[in-house]
Design an enzyme around this catalytic site. Structure first.
Site, PDB file in Angstrom:
ATOM      1  N   ASP A  19       0.880  -1.161   0.000  1.00  0.00           N
ATOM      2  CA  ASP A  19       0.000   0.000   0.000  1.00  0.00           C
ATOM      3  C   ASP A  19       0.928   1.223   0.000  1.00  0.00           C
ATOM      4  OD1 ASP A  19      -2.351   1.630   0.422  1.00  0.00           O
ATOM      5  OD2 ASP A  19      -1.776   1.759   2.525  1.00  0.00           O
ATOM      6  N   ASP A  43      -0.227   5.178   1.058  1.00  0.00           N
ATOM      7  CA  ASP A  43      -0.516   6.177   2.087  1.00  0.00           C
ATOM      8  C   ASP A  43      -0.510   5.570   3.479  1.00  0.00           C
ATOM      9  OD1 ASP A  43      -1.155   8.817   0.775  1.00  0.00           O
ATOM     10  OD2 ASP A  43      -2.466   7.504  -0.374  1.00  0.00           O
TER      11      ASP A  43
END
Length: 223
Positions: free
Chosen positions: A9, A11
């Protein structure tokens, strides 16, 4: 271990962007007359930007700016903040580099739009680190739907069951597990006790805990 892929991922996992998202959401939504605060902002953590805007419009419909204009305003402000002040999460660069040294296929699967992905990877000097980059912006549904992870797996040419996802949000973990992937959760300190992270295969306090022996053992077990 050669047929195991690792999918990151972005953020809150690679870059410390969640405080910026919160800051931007509070500023933009307050300007629209919505009583946004940090607690409210945390409710939509992990959603695509357009879904965040849609979520709050449904609860506090505003006039003037369209939802698309609000999205563009938020993304432009985020891009400026990330490019000037964005910092990697502890252990993030080292973990990506470790995976590269082990010759593991790498992908990025994020809710952020392509423009912000480019900004972040440039800021972190990771533009050439990933074999595949996927954005939920291009999917019909964002996280917690598994679409962005399934696309990453397909483009890597590796079965989802042979992929390990690294996530910081509950929605992200749900997305990865729904795609039939193993998942390493690395929540923010204030979210460590959230029982919903129990669905992850393992929960760490920081990416700094991922050493070469630890990762090899985890991947060997997963494969």
């Amino acid at each position: 271990m050669q047929d195991v892929a690792v999918i990151f991922d972005m953020d809150g996992l690679l870059i410390d962007s969640e405080p910026f998202w919160s800051k931007v959401e509070i500023e933009v939504f307050n300007d629209l007359g919505i009583p946004m605060n940090e607690e409210m902002s945390s409710q939509t953590m992990g959603l695509r930007n357009d879904e965040v805007v849609k979520y709050w419009y449904a609860r506090f419909p505003w006039t003037g700016m369209s939802q698309a204009e609000v999205c563009r305003t938020m993304i432009a402000r985020m891009s400026d903040l990330l490019m000037t002040m964005g910092q990697p999460m502890p252990g993030a660069i080292e973990t990506v580099n470790l995976c590269r040294e082990l010759n593991l296929p790498l992908a990025l699967a994020t809710s952020s739009p392509i423009g912000l992905i480019d900004t972040v990877l440039k800021r972190l000097d990771l533009k050439d680190a990933f074999d595949v980059i996927t954005s939920a912006e291009a999917e019909e549904f964002g996280k917690p739907h598994p679409a962005v992870y399934l696309t990453a797996s397909r483009r890597l040419g590796i079965e989802p069951t042979k992929c390990v996802a690294l996530e910081d949000s509950v929605r992200g973990v749900i997305s990865a597990k729904a795609a039939s992937m193993a998942c390493i959760a690395v929540p923010a300190p204030e979210n460590l006790e959230d029982e919903r992270f129990a669905i992850a295969d393992v929960t760490l306090e920081s990416l700094e805990q991922i050493t070469e022996p630890w990762l090899k053992k985890f991947l060997a077990h997963d494969s």
